[in-house]
Design a protein around this motif. Structure first.
Motif, short mmCIF file in Angstrom:
data_model
loop_
_atom_site.label_atom_id
_atom_site.label_comp_id
_atom_site.label_asym_id
_atom_site.label_seq_id
_atom_site.Cartn_x
_atom_site.Cartn_y
_atom_site.Cartn_z
N MET A 1 0.69 -1.28 0.11
CA MET A 1 0.06 -0.09 0.03
C MET A 1 0.94 1.11 0.07
SD MET A 1 -3.40 0.69 2.19
CE MET A 1 -2.52 1.06 4.13
N CYS A 2 1.90 1.16 0.82
CA CYS A 2 2.73 2.41 0.94
C CYS A 2 4.08 2.46 0.19
CB CYS A 2 2.99 2.92 2.48
SG CYS A 2 4.07 1.60 3.34
N PHE A 3 4.38 1.30 -0.34
CA PHE A 3 5.48 0.92 -0.93
C PHE A 3 6.86 0.89 -0.05
CE2 PHE A 3 2.01 2.27 -4.00
CZ PHE A 3 1.97 0.98 -4.70
N ASN A 4 6.70 0.96 1.28
CA ASN A 4 7.80 0.73 2.17
C ASN A 4 8.31 -0.69 2.00
OD1 ASN A 4 9.51 1.34 4.09
ND2 ASN A 4 8.04 1.29 5.69
N LEU A 5 9.44 -1.12 2.42
CA LEU A 5 9.99 -2.47 2.51
C LEU A 5 8.91 -3.24 3.28
CD1 LEU A 5 13.87 -1.71 2.56
CD2 LEU A 5 12.26 -2.17 0.77
N ARG A 10 1.53 -6.09 3.68
CA ARG A 10 1.80 -4.56 4.16
C ARG A 10 2.83 -4.49 5.06
NH1 ARG A 10 -3.54 -2.18 6.84
NH2 ARG A 10 -4.84 -1.64 5.13
N CYS A 11 3.47 -3.02 5.23
CA CYS A 11 4.51 -3.24 6.00
C CYS A 11 4.30 -2.91 7.28
CB CYS A 11 5.51 -1.91 5.75
SG CYS A 11 4.63 -0.22 6.23
N GLN A 12 4.97 -2.79 8.46
CA GLN A 12 4.84 -3.01 9.90
C GLN A 12 4.04 -1.65 10.22
OE1 GLN A 12 8.31 -3.32 11.83
NE2 GLN A 12 8.18 -5.24 12.33
N LEU A 13 4.23 -0.66 9.60
CA LEU A 13 3.85 0.78 9.84
C LEU A 13 2.25 0.77 9.57
CD1 LEU A 13 6.95 2.97 9.13
CD2 LEU A 13 6.03 2.33 11.50
N CYS A 14 1.94 0.06 8.49
CA CYS A 14 0.67 0.15 7.73
C CYS A 14 -0.13 -0.83 8.68
CB CYS A 14 0.51 -0.21 6.34
SG CYS A 14 1.26 0.86 5.34
N GLU A 15 0.44 -1.91 9.12
CA GLU A 15 -0.38 -2.80 9.92
C GLU A 15 -0.55 -2.36 11.31
OE1 GLU A 15 -1.53 -5.77 9.38
OE2 GLU A 15 -0.53 -6.47 7.68
#
Ligand SMILES: [Zn+2]
Length: 146
Positions: A1-5, A10-15
């Motif tokens: 979603m955010c294209f972070n690693l 989904r990345c940890q921050l989006c979770e």
């Protein structure tokens, strides 16, 4: 979603459900997320563009995750709207061009969203006498009431 690693979809921050979905901080590279997280000043989500606009080098809007960013902002659910987009691209020619491009587009397509840019200014502990005029000029332009 955010294209972070990320290891999963989904990345940890989006979770992380405690993070504010109404705030999106736009950065150039995944490595830019880390220093912002280290400040503990930001509790929103991120969007990693994968670079900055640079027509001379052949980097055009479609080469970055820009349409994905606009979709996130413009198609946010009514009960969880995006309130603010923080442009944290680098204070370089290409980073500034990218920030202006995003701000221009959102002004038209999502006028209710506040678009902000990281302040640029003097390094902590610096002496005015030794500041370069570009940095000092930006610090003056970005001054705020106390
Ligand atoms: Zn993410």
């Amino acid at each position: 979603m955010c294209f972070n690693l990320a290891e999963g979809p989904r990345c940890q921050l989006c979770e992380d459900q405690r993070r504010d979905t109404g705030l999106i901080c736009v950065v150039e590279e995944p490595g830019d997320v880390i220093p912002i997280e280290r400040t503990h000043e930001y509790r929103g989500r991120y969007h990693v563009l994968g670079g900055a606009l640079s027509p001379i080098d052949g980097v055009d809007p479609e080469d970055l995750k820009l349409s994905e960013l606009f979709a996130r902002v413009e198609n946010a659910p009514a009960d969880a709207p995006v309130r603010e987009v923080v442009l944290a691209t680098n204070p370089t020619t290409t980073g500034e061009a990218t920030a202006l491009y995003v701000a221009d587009r959102l002004r038209t397509s999502a006028p209710e969203v506040t678009v902000t840019r990281l302040a640029s200014g003097l390094p902590v502990g610096a002496d005015l006498e030794y500041a370069d005029e570009v940095t000092l000029g930006k610090a003056l332009a970005g001054r705020r009431a106390l």
